[in-house]
Scaffold this motif. Structure first.
Motif, PDB file in Angstrom:
ATOM      1  N   LEU A 199       0.797  -1.218   0.000  1.00  0.00           N
ATOM      2  CA  LEU A 199       0.000   0.000   0.000  1.00  0.00           C
ATOM      3  C   LEU A 199       0.838   1.282   0.000  1.00  0.00           C
ATOM      4  O   LEU A 199       0.291   2.364   0.184  1.00  0.00           O
ATOM      5  N   ARG A 200       2.133   1.169  -0.242  1.00  0.00           N
ATOM      6  CA  ARG A 200       2.983   2.357  -0.212  1.00  0.00           C
ATOM      7  C   ARG A 200       2.649   3.286  -1.381  1.00  0.00           C
ATOM      8  O   ARG A 200       2.178   2.835  -2.420  1.00  0.00           O
ATOM      9  N   PRO A 201       2.900   4.573  -1.211  1.00  0.00           N
ATOM     10  CA  PRO A 201       2.667   5.514  -2.311  1.00  0.00           C
ATOM     11  C   PRO A 201       3.587   5.195  -3.497  1.00  0.00           C
ATOM     12  O   PRO A 201       4.752   4.869  -3.319  1.00  0.00           O
ATOM     13  N   GLY A 202       3.056   5.298  -4.677  1.00  0.00           N
ATOM     14  CA  GLY A 202       3.842   5.019  -5.866  1.00  0.00           C
ATOM     15  C   GLY A 202       3.860   3.561  -6.270  1.00  0.00           C
ATOM     16  O   GLY A 202       4.440   3.212  -7.289  1.00  0.00           O
ATOM     17  N   GLY A 203       3.249   2.705  -5.501  1.00  0.00           N
ATOM     18  CA  GLY A 203       3.240   1.287  -5.821  1.00  0.00           C
ATOM     19  C   GLY A 203       2.214   0.924  -6.878  1.00  0.00           C
ATOM     20  O   GLY A 203       2.271  -0.156  -7.457  1.00  0.00           O
TER      21      GLY A 203
END
Length: 50
Positions: A31-35
Motif C-alpha cells: 500500500l505504499r505511495p507510488g506502488g
C-alpha cells in the motif's frame, strides 16, 4: 528442556511476533505511495507479446 517443548515455546512467543511483523511489512509494502504504477505494470506482463 525437550526440543519440542523449546520450539513450541519459541513459536508461541517470538514466532507470533515475527509473523505479525512480516505481515505488517507486506501490507505496508503493498500500500505504499507510488506502488500503483509498478503493480499495474506487473499486471500487464502476461498480456504483452514478445
Amino acid at each position: 528442556m525437550e526440543t519440542y517443548t523449546a520450539m513450541r515455546h519459541f513459536a508461541d512467543s517470538w514466532g507470533l511476533l515475527a509473523m505479525t511483523l512480516f505481515f505488517a511489512g507486506v501490507i505496508l509494502f503493498t500500500l505504499r505511495p507510488g506502488g500503483g504504477k509498478e503493480a499495474a505494470s506487473a499486471a500487464e506482463i502476461p498480456l504483452k507479446e514478445d
